[in-house]
Design an enzyme around this catalytic site. Structure first.
Site, PDB file in Angstrom:
ATOM      1  N   ASP A  35       0.825  -1.221   0.000  1.00  0.00           N
ATOM      2  CA  ASP A  35       0.000   0.000   0.000  1.00  0.00           C
ATOM      3  C   ASP A  35       0.855   1.265   0.000  1.00  0.00           C
ATOM      4  O   ASP A  35       0.471   2.288   0.564  1.00  0.00           O
ATOM      5  CB  ASP A  35      -0.941   0.016   1.215  1.00  0.00           C
ATOM      6  CG  ASP A  35      -1.896  -1.164   1.214  1.00  0.00           C
ATOM      7  OD1 ASP A  35      -2.695  -1.259   0.268  1.00  0.00           O
ATOM      8  OD2 ASP A  35      -1.815  -1.988   2.132  1.00  0.00           O
ATOM      9  N   HIS A  37      -4.264  -1.448  -6.014  1.00  0.00           N
ATOM     10  CA  HIS A  37      -3.423  -0.363  -6.492  1.00  0.00           C
ATOM     11  C   HIS A  37      -4.345   0.783  -6.903  1.00  0.00           C
ATOM     12  O   HIS A  37      -5.117   0.659  -7.856  1.00  0.00           O
ATOM     13  CB  HIS A  37      -2.572  -0.814  -7.676  1.00  0.00           C
ATOM     14  CG  HIS A  37      -1.478  -1.758  -7.286  1.00  0.00           C
ATOM     15  ND1 HIS A  37      -0.588  -2.296  -8.193  1.00  0.00           N
ATOM     16  CD2 HIS A  37      -1.108  -2.246  -6.078  1.00  0.00           C
ATOM     17  CE1 HIS A  37       0.264  -3.077  -7.558  1.00  0.00           C
ATOM     18  NE2 HIS A  37      -0.039  -3.054  -6.276  1.00  0.00           N
ATOM     19  N   THR A  55     -10.324  -3.957   1.066  1.00  0.00           N
ATOM     20  CA  THR A  55     -11.229  -4.300   2.162  1.00  0.00           C
ATOM     21  C   THR A  55     -11.958  -3.102   2.755  1.00  0.00           C
ATOM     22  O   THR A  55     -13.002  -3.260   3.389  1.00  0.00           O
ATOM     23  CB  THR A  55     -10.438  -4.971   3.290  1.00  0.00           C
ATOM     24  OG1 THR A  55      -9.469  -4.026   3.799  1.00  0.00           O
ATOM     25  CG2 THR A  55      -9.697  -6.206   2.781  1.00  0.00           C
TER      26      THR A  55
END
Length: 425
Positions: free
Chosen positions: A13, A41, A302
């Protein structure tokens, strides 16, 4: 610089997608070479805002061929949903600009089931899986119990292969987890609904890449996650189930003869971590929440809040070493503009002694951060495009990190948009 890998330096991340989207302008081919749909991404460009999970981040550039290599955990269902989303926003996807390796293994429906069932069994000892089936998939791949994408062109042999795999897998589902078994009817529906749609994109990408290499094409290799999630070099067992390093790019892409001439390591101007495992520089409470909100630190896949912390010199130096990074892209510098004093983790305290070396995974739980503070700059820098136009304190922060990690910082992002970048070359 004919071949370049863009990789994560920390826990993932870091902003790799925005860097691939930016730099693809100078490349002919982009290859995603490992991982699955368990991370995102984020890319912002003229087409809108996207959270890509499987599609290579070069898909938005006209004339660029994007490849999903043999090292990828290929989830036909989620890939097709992602393709539909991208196409609905005006991006063209055809077999000419998107190619899927016929040697990529398919993530089967039971892989997601097993991922969730095992996390439930582990309870408070869980690994923090995104429950996308990645660990069960790679486990099966190395047991030689997966289906290759190219098998979709051999339907009779494929059904016999799936029947054998189903018989084996149902033993685990029913006897270990007391879960429902699969039937051939369920798998045939999966083949029809999900796999048939991506079939036109499947081909011998190895042959394509060899021809591209022979023709002098410039190839960009895109990694998922970061050094500290690498299966061999990360914070095991709180890692992903594939190799996130640039060294794996030739193997996972389908071009083992490739020579990577440049490795751009991507790292945030502060630290973030999705999932479980040791995170020495972690912030807590109001301080953490303020940083999380400033950087909008929520998982692209998520939506769950990311753990946040100070920039970690120890972990980043290790990540640079593992990736053999030749240069660094420092992202989200603009997020720190609200801070009067910026914390940086310069060393770890372990067993009563300070260390600059990243410890063995088992020792990480006992490590605590040694924090130093640098002066903030207290103003908006999102419109700056030249390094010399940054506030002096912002320049000092970048230079401090560059010296500490011993790798040149050649890109500094000051916003999520494609052009919100400072290039130092």
């Amino acid at each position: 610089m004919s071949n370049c890998a863009i990789v994560g330096i920390n826990w993932g991340d870091e902003g790799k997608g925005r860097m691939v989207d930016l730099l693809t302008e100078d490349y002919d081919v982009v290859v995603r070479y490992q991982g699955g749909g368990n991370a995102g991404h984020t890319v912002i460009n003229e087409h809108g805002k996207f959270a890509l999970h499987l599609l290579p981040s070069g898909i938005f550039r006209d004339g660029v061929v994007n490849i999903l290599g043999n090292g990828v955990a290929l989830d036909p269902e989620n890939l097709w949903a992602e393709m539909q989303d991208v196409m609905s926003k005006g991006v063209t996807l055809t077999p000419d600009n998107l190619k899927i390796s016929d040697r990529a293994s398919l993530l089967l429906p039971w892989h997601r089931d097993l991922d969730e069932l095992e996390e439930m069994r582990l309870g408070d000892k869980k690994y923090g899986s995104t429950k996308q089936g990645i660990a069960p998939f790679y486990s099966d791949k190395y047991q030689k119990k997966t289906v290759l994408a190219g098998e979709l062109f051999y339907p009779e042999e494929l059904k016999a292969h799936l029947a054998d795999l189903m018989e084996w897998k149902n033993l685990t589902l029913t006897r270990v987890y007391s879960a429902r078994p699969y039937t051939m009817e369920m798998l045939e529906e999966w083949l029809t609904v999900s796999c048939e749609k991506i079939k036109p994109y499947i081909c011998d990408t190895g042959a394509f890449l060899k021809a591209a290499q022979s023709g002098g094409k410039k190839i960009l290799f895109e990694a998922q996650l970061g050094s500290l999630r690498d299966l061999d070099y990360g914070i095991y067992p709180y890692t992903t189930s594939s190799n996130t390093t640039a060294a794996y790019a030739p193997i996972g892409s389908g071009l083992p003869s490739a020579r990577i001439t440049n490795v751009i390591g991507v790292v945030k101007a502060y630290s973030t971590c999705v999932g479980e495992g040791p995170f020495v520089c972690e912030m807590f409470g109001d301080e953490a929440e303020e940083l999380r909100k400033a950087g909008f630190e929520y998982g692209a896949k998520t939506g769950r809040p990311r753990r946040v912390g100070a920039f970690d010199i120890v972990a980043t130096r290790y990540g640079v070493e593992v990736q053999a990074a030749t240069e660094i892209a420092l992202t989200k510098l603009d997020v720190l503009s609200y801070m009067k004093k910026i914390p940086v983790c310069t060393r770890y305290l372990l067993n009563g002694e300070q260390t600059s070396r990243f410890p063995f995974p088992s020792a990480l739980q006992k490590a605590t951060p040694v924090i130093e503070y640098l002066d903030g700059w207290g103003c908006d820098i999102s419109g700056v495009r030249r390094f010399e136009d940054l506030p002096k304190k912002a320049q000092e922060y970048v230079n401090f990190i560059e010296k500490a990690i011993d790798c040149p910082i050649t890109y500094v992002s000051v916003g999520p948009e494609r052009d919100s970048i400072i290039i130092r070359k």
